[in-house]
Design a protein around this motif. Structure first.
Motif, PDB file in Angstrom:
ATOM      1  N   ALA A  56      -9.021  -0.846   2.962  1.00 40.00           N
ATOM      2  CA  ALA A  56      -9.881  -1.274   3.931  1.00 40.00           C
ATOM      3  C   ALA A  56      -9.136  -3.240   3.553  1.00 40.00           C
ATOM      4  O   ALA A  56      -9.164  -3.603   2.552  1.00 40.00           O
TER       5      ALA A  56
ATOM      6  N   CYS B  30       0.543  -1.006  -0.043  1.00 42.55           N
ATOM      7  CA  CYS B  30      -0.529  -0.616  -0.041  1.00 42.55           C
ATOM      8  C   CYS B  30       0.634   0.935  -0.312  1.00 42.55           C
ATOM      9  O   CYS B  30       2.009   1.488   0.730  1.00 42.55           O
TER      10      CYS B  30
ATOM     11  N   ARG C 117      -6.895   6.026   1.477  1.00 45.42           N
ATOM     12  CA  ARG C 117      -7.739   4.717   2.346  1.00 45.42           C
ATOM     13  C   ARG C 117      -7.614   3.782   1.560  1.00 45.42           C
ATOM     14  O   ARG C 117      -7.426   3.152   0.573  1.00 45.42           O
TER      15      ARG C 117
ATOM     16  N   THR D 267      -7.276   2.241  12.345  1.00 44.82           N
ATOM     17  CA  THR D 267      -8.707   1.689  12.713  1.00 44.82           C
ATOM     18  C   THR D 267      -9.054   0.794  12.929  1.00 44.82           C
ATOM     19  O   THR D 267      -9.203   0.068  11.797  1.00 44.82           O
ATOM     20  N   THR D 268      -9.046  -0.242  13.850  1.00 44.56           N
ATOM     21  CA  THR D 268      -9.233  -1.531  13.557  1.00 44.56           C
ATOM     22  C   THR D 268     -10.744  -1.616  13.942  1.00 44.56           C
ATOM     23  O   THR D 268     -11.607  -0.201  14.624  1.00 44.56           O
ATOM     24  N   ARG D 269     -11.631  -2.268  13.734  1.00 42.98           N
ATOM     25  CA  ARG D 269     -13.046  -2.948  13.781  1.00 42.98           C
ATOM     26  C   ARG D 269     -13.348  -3.022  14.708  1.00 42.98           C
ATOM     27  O   ARG D 269     -13.030  -4.614  15.738  1.00 42.98           O
TER      28      ARG D 269
ATOM     29  N   LEU E  31      -5.196   4.361   6.637  1.00 45.33           N
ATOM     30  CA  LEU E  31      -5.380   5.922   5.679  1.00 45.33           C
ATOM     31  C   LEU E  31      -3.646   6.237   6.027  1.00 45.33           C
ATOM     32  O   LEU E  31      -3.177   6.926   7.242  1.00 45.33           O
TER      33      LEU E  31
ATOM     34  N   ARG F 293      -8.068   3.115  18.052  1.00 43.13           N
ATOM     35  CA  ARG F 293      -7.542   4.151  16.439  1.00 43.13           C
ATOM     36  C   ARG F 293      -6.519   5.403  16.460  1.00 43.13           C
ATOM     37  O   ARG F 293      -6.097   5.910  17.906  1.00 43.13           O
TER      38      ARG F 293
ATOM     39  N   GLY G  80     -11.063  -5.933   8.114  1.00 44.08           N
ATOM     40  CA  GLY G  80     -11.928  -4.860   8.370  1.00 44.08           C
ATOM     41  C   GLY G  80     -11.008  -3.739   8.694  1.00 44.08           C
ATOM     42  O   GLY G  80     -11.526  -2.599   8.871  1.00 44.08           O
ATOM     43  N   THR G  81      -9.833  -3.606   9.023  1.00 46.97           N
ATOM     44  CA  THR G  81      -9.057  -2.804   9.567  1.00 46.97           C
ATOM     45  C   THR G  81      -8.755  -1.229   8.924  1.00 46.97           C
ATOM     46  O   THR G  81      -9.178  -2.428   7.504  1.00 46.97           O
ATOM     47  N   GLN G  82      -9.397  -0.070   9.235  1.00 51.11           N
ATOM     48  CA  GLN G  82      -9.070   0.556   7.929  1.00 51.11           C
ATOM     49  C   GLN G  82      -7.440   1.490   7.821  1.00 51.11           C
ATOM     50  O   GLN G  82      -6.748   1.847   9.209  1.00 51.11           O
TER      51      GLN G  82
END
Length: 337
Positions: free
Chosen positions: A138, A127, A136, A174-176, A146, A203, A142-144
């Protein structure tokens, strides 16, 4: 023990000597030249078996060259192949080219060997974002993720654990946590040149500086461990930030607004030195931004939208006694009015 500036930090945190890294580059140069016979291949095998660091270095070589080869005519692999062929440039130049391609994106005892144009390692990352770009992602769990300007990460997810390797730049993780959705039981780490940050359901932001890592927690908590002091982990809670080197973790302090402003597309200044402000702005622009030392200590405050860095520069003369010189779109100098 090797001097601090004579080490290389492999992805995952293993430290090897610069001599071992150079030896691995030399072996690759020889093997790709087509000039290695049976005796050379035997000696290469002996070298790999002589020390665990030798094998670790060679595994990195195979990882880099394998990923380059998979890209076909990618310029990195084309250059690597050219510098390994018979009749090509002299061995000194060939050796240097191979060293840069293999090790130029890794960390050393004096910090990341990165440039504004990026490194080969960053260009091959799983990435990545360009200068001035935020992206961003995904992830499969499910972790986001950025990515801020000029950033790159590699992902190492398996059945037991999840690891995000920060090659360069800055990220927000940001974890789900959704009602009714089971939490992923695998531990999640972010790894940098200085250590690891374990998510405790949270987060948070992580930034790779030249010689240290900065961390700020927006929600929940993380646990930080420095590579050189594994028994001195520190938990960082929501609203706190800190920085750490390979040997020590600083005491936490309150997270300031400026730290997370980039996640909203903003550059925030609160009585910030002009020199520091422009150094930060420079991260979001292609080319060079410089400031005359006579005015570098001027202070300014405000919230500036990162989507238009030209506009930010054009605004400066209205708030400070300065003038902006545009030699080209990519070469800007701020001088006294």
């Amino acid at each position: 023990m090797a001097a601090q500036h004579d080490t290389v930090i492999l992805p995952g945190g293993r430290v090897i000597s610069r001599a071992t890294a150079d030896a691995a580059a030399d072996w690759l140069t020889l093997l790709m030249s087509g000039e290695a016979g049976a005796e050379q291949h035997r000696q290469w095998g002996q070298w790999r078996q002589a020390h665990a660091d030798h094998e670790a270095a060679w595994q990195h070589v195979e990882s880099v060259t394998g990923r380059m080869k998979s890209l076909g005519p990618h310029p990195a692999y084309t250059a690597l192949s050219a510098y390994g062929a018979k009749g090509r440039p002299a061995s000194a130049a060939r050796r240097r080219a191979v060293q840069v391609l293999l090790w130029g994106g890794l960390a050393t005892g004096t910090g990341l060997l990165a440039s504004r144009t990026g490194t080969w390692q960053a260009s091959l990352a799983d990435c990545r974002s360009a200068t001035g770009e935020q992206r961003r992602f995904a992830l499969e769990d499910g972790t986001q993720l950025l990515l801020n300007t000029g950033s790159a990460v590699n992902l190492r997810f398996d059945a037991r654990e999840r690891r995000i390797l920060l090659v360069e730049g800055e990220i927000m993780v940001t974890t789900r946590h959704e009602p009714g959705v089971p939490t992923d039981p695998r531990p999640l780490w972010v790894e940098t040149a200085e250590g690891s940050i374990r998510s405790l359901g949270t987060r948070f932001t992580v930034r790779q500086h030249p010689a240290h890592t900065g961390v700020a927690v927006l929600d929940s908590a993380v646990e930080i461990a420095a590579w050189g002091a594994p028994g001195q982990a520190r938990v960082l809670h929501a609203g706190e930030q800190t920085q750490f080197s390979r040997e020590a973790i600083d005491a936490p302090g309150p997270a300031d607004e400026q730290t997370a402003a980039w996640t909203r597309g903003q550059l925030l200044a609160d009585e910030l030195r002009l020199g520091d402000f422009l150094a930060e702005l420079d991260r979001y622009r292609p080319g060079i931004v410089r400031v005359d030392p006579q005015i570098a200590d001027l202070r300014l405050s405000g919230v500036f939208p990162l989507a238009d860095t030209d506009r930010i520069l054009a605004t400066l003369p209205s708030v400070l006694p300065v003038r902006v010189q545009w030699r080209t779109r990519y070469w800007v100098t701020v001088v006294p009015a």
